[in-house]
Structures are given as C-alpha cells and as structure tokens.
Design an enzyme around this catalytic site. Structure first.
Site, mmCIF file in Angstrom:
data_model
loop_
_atom_site.group_PDB
_atom_site.id
_atom_site.type_symbol
_atom_site.label_atom_id
_atom_site.label_comp_id
_atom_site.label_asym_id
_atom_site.label_seq_id
_atom_site.Cartn_x
_atom_site.Cartn_y
_atom_site.Cartn_z
ATOM 1 N N GLY A 1 15.826 -2.910 -18.493
ATOM 2 C CA GLY A 1 15.690 -1.500 -18.147
ATOM 3 C C GLY A 1 15.470 -0.553 -19.307
ATOM 4 O O GLY A 1 14.863 0.501 -19.139
ATOM 5 N N ASP B 1 19.327 1.982 -20.106
ATOM 6 C CA ASP B 1 18.666 2.973 -19.266
ATOM 7 C C ASP B 1 19.691 3.876 -18.588
ATOM 8 O O ASP B 1 19.527 5.089 -18.533
ATOM 9 C CB ASP B 1 17.750 2.294 -18.228
ATOM 10 N N ASP C 1 26.074 3.151 -14.892
ATOM 11 C CA ASP C 1 26.367 3.294 -13.467
ATOM 12 C C ASP C 1 27.849 2.966 -13.279
ATOM 13 O O ASP C 1 28.707 3.810 -13.540
ATOM 14 C CB ASP C 1 25.425 2.356 -12.700
ATOM 15 N N THR C 2 28.196 1.746 -12.888
ATOM 16 C CA THR C 2 29.612 1.383 -12.818
ATOM 17 C C THR C 2 30.238 1.348 -14.212
ATOM 18 O O THR C 2 31.458 1.450 -14.350
ATOM 19 C CB THR C 2 29.802 -0.007 -12.175
ATOM 20 N N GLY C 3 29.410 1.166 -15.245
ATOM 21 C CA GLY C 3 29.905 1.067 -16.615
ATOM 22 C C GLY C 3 30.246 -0.354 -17.032
ATOM 23 O O GLY C 3 30.566 -0.596 -18.200
ATOM 24 N N LEU D 1 27.825 -1.900 -19.948
ATOM 25 C CA LEU D 1 27.988 -1.344 -21.287
ATOM 26 C C LEU D 1 29.395 -1.547 -21.826
ATOM 27 O O LEU D 1 29.580 -1.681 -23.034
ATOM 28 C CB LEU D 1 27.583 0.132 -21.305
ATOM 29 N N LYS E 1 25.644 8.202 -14.509
ATOM 30 C CA LYS E 1 26.153 8.495 -13.157
ATOM 31 C C LYS E 1 27.673 8.366 -13.203
ATOM 32 O O LYS E 1 28.228 7.360 -12.747
ATOM 33 C CB LYS E 1 25.654 7.435 -12.159
ATOM 34 N N ASP F 1 14.025 -0.089 -12.411
ATOM 35 C CA ASP F 1 13.309 -0.755 -11.323
ATOM 36 C C ASP F 1 14.082 -0.736 -10.019
ATOM 37 O O ASP F 1 15.286 -0.470 -9.977
ATOM 38 C CB ASP F 1 13.075 -2.223 -11.701
ATOM 39 N N ARG G 1 8.958 0.019 -12.824
ATOM 40 C CA ARG G 1 9.348 0.186 -14.233
ATOM 41 C C ARG G 1 8.287 0.925 -15.039
ATOM 42 O O ARG G 1 8.589 1.577 -16.042
ATOM 43 C CB ARG G 1 9.576 -1.181 -14.903
HETATM 44 P P1 IMP Z 1 26.319 -0.825 -14.547
HETATM 45 O O1 IMP Z 1 26.688 -0.772 -13.085
HETATM 46 O O2 IMP Z 1 26.739 0.434 -15.273
HETATM 47 O O3 IMP Z 1 26.818 -2.070 -15.195
HETATM 48 O O4 IMP Z 1 24.732 -0.826 -14.622
HETATM 49 C C1 IMP Z 1 24.021 -2.014 -14.673
HETATM 50 C C2 IMP Z 1 22.547 -1.816 -14.559
HETATM 51 O O5 IMP Z 1 22.243 -1.462 -13.212
HETATM 52 C C3 IMP Z 1 21.878 -0.717 -15.366
HETATM 53 O O6 IMP Z 1 21.626 -1.083 -16.695
HETATM 54 C C4 IMP Z 1 20.580 -0.578 -14.605
HETATM 55 O O7 IMP Z 1 19.639 -1.551 -15.056
HETATM 56 C C5 IMP Z 1 20.995 -0.864 -13.172
HETATM 57 N N1 IMP Z 1 21.074 0.386 -12.399
HETATM 58 C C6 IMP Z 1 22.150 1.155 -12.139
HETATM 59 N N2 IMP Z 1 21.825 2.247 -11.416
HETATM 60 C C7 IMP Z 1 20.476 2.169 -11.228
HETATM 61 C C8 IMP Z 1 19.513 3.024 -10.576
HETATM 62 O O8 IMP Z 1 19.787 4.104 -10.022
HETATM 63 N N3 IMP Z 1 18.221 2.572 -10.611
HETATM 64 C C9 IMP Z 1 17.840 1.405 -11.204
HETATM 65 N N4 IMP Z 1 18.702 0.606 -11.839
HETATM 66 C C10 IMP Z 1 20.004 0.984 -11.848
HETATM 67 MG MG MG Z 2 19.942 -2.436 -17.213
#
Ligand code: IMP
Ligand code: MG
Length: 176
Positions: free
Chosen positions: A39, A98, A101-103, A106, A129, A157, A163
């Site tokens: 991403g 990119d 989201d849930t974190g 990272l 978010k 994506d 993308r």
């Molecule tokens: P996490 O939930 O913070 O671990 O995010 C994991 C990955 O989910 C991010 O790096 C994005 O690639 C993908 N992701 C989260 N939210 C979105 C969205 O709104 N659109 C597209 N990809 C997302």
């Molecule tokens: Mg990602």
C-alpha cells in the site's frame, strides 16, 4: 461501486511536502525509510523525493506484512513476509505506511525494529483512522485524519484494484 474523491493530486502533494518538512526538521538526515508493501509504494516514492528537497538523504527499504488478504477486515495477527530490511541496528527508522487503521500492522512493525536494535523508530502514515484502533498506537507523522470510511487510490486497494489512481477516494457499494 461509487468512487468519491476525498483528496485530489494537488492536495496530496501539498500534504506530502508538509510532512517532509516536518520530518526533515526533527529526524536525522541519514534516516532509514522502510515502506510497508504494497500500500505504501506510491506514498514512499513521493515522500523520499520531498525529503530530498528538504536536504535529507534517506536510505529506502521495503517490508511486506501479512494482514488483510483479500478481505477488507484486518486478520488481527501480523507476520513478516520475506526478508527483513538490512542494517537496522543503531539507525533511526521511519516506517511509512498508507494508513493506520486498527494499528495492528504498524504496532508490529514498530516492535520489530525496536527489538532489532534501532536507535529510534518513528512512523508516518498518509491516512489515519483513529476511530478504528484496536491497539494503543499513535503515528508520529500523519497526512490526513479520516472517518471510518473505506478509501482507495494512491497505493490503497480493494482486492488489488484501484492502487493506480493518482487521487484518494472513498469506495461505496451501490447495494447491487
Ligand atoms: P491496520 O488495520 O492498521 O493493521 O492496517 C492494515 C492495512 O489495512 C493497511 O496498511 C492498509 O493496507 C489496509 N487498510 C486499512 N484501511 C484501509 C482502507 O480504507 N482502504 C484500503 N486499505 C486499507
Ligand atoms: Mg498496508
């Protein structure tokens, strides 16, 4: 599916320039930038060139993390896919993704570099978010804070589509 532009090319370029200015002002110029694939590929390409305009000389690496698969929901557990970036020990690492989201992704990446002896680990996301967080994770550098909407374009994506779009857009089902 309906695409609605939330940030166009010009707005993104402006935020990337702001981020580079803030990063260059606070981080050593020989930092190691680690982009999270797939991403972050567009964001990293623009960010490292913006950093160059601010006098930074980053090394650039990428890492691939397993998370979503082809669904829109995070799997909750994260793994490193493939080889880890080289020469982490003692470096200032800037992990670039990119979106936070849930974190979970990272938070994993941050721990990964701390455990491997990085001097300092910072994170930079184009989108945040915060309402979706499942772990206590706060990125140091954020481009845009957004609501709980699904976003595509500029590297992001939906099941590997969109993308390539040069802008950021929300993607909504039309109920068909
Ligand atoms: P996490 O939930 O913070 O671990 O995010 C994991 C990955 O989910 C991010 O790096 C994005 O690639 C993908 N992701 C989260 N939210 C979105 C969205 O709104 N659109 C597209 N990809 C997302
Ligand atoms: Mg990602």
């Amino acid at each position: 599916m309906t695409l609605t532009v939330i940030h166009d090319e010009q707005a993104i370029a402006g935020r990337v320039a702001d981020l580079a200015q803030r990063i260059a002002a606070t981080v050593p110029s020989d930092l190691l930038v680690v982009g999270v694939l797939k991403g972050a590929f567009v964001f990293v390409a623009d960010l490292v060139r913006a950093l160059d305009r601010r006098g930074a000389t980053p090394e650039v690496e990428f890492m691939r993390l397993s998370s979503y698969g082809r669904s829109r929901e995070s799997a909750g557990s994260v793994r490193l896919l493939g080889e880890p970036p080289a020469a982490i020990s003692g470096r200032t690492v800037l992990v670039v993704d990119d979106i936070a989201d849930t974190g979970v992704s990272l938070d994993f990446a941050r721990r990964f570099f701390v455990e491997r002896g990085a001097a300092q680990v910072l994170t930079c996301v184009l989108l945040d978010k915060p309402s979706r967080r499942r772990v206590a994770f706060v990125p140091e550098f954020v481009g845009f804070v957004i609501d709980d909407v699904f976003v595509v374009g500029y590297g992001l994506d939906d099941a590997e589509r969109y993308r390539h779009l040069p802008y950021l857009a929300t993607l909504e089902n039309d109920g068909r």
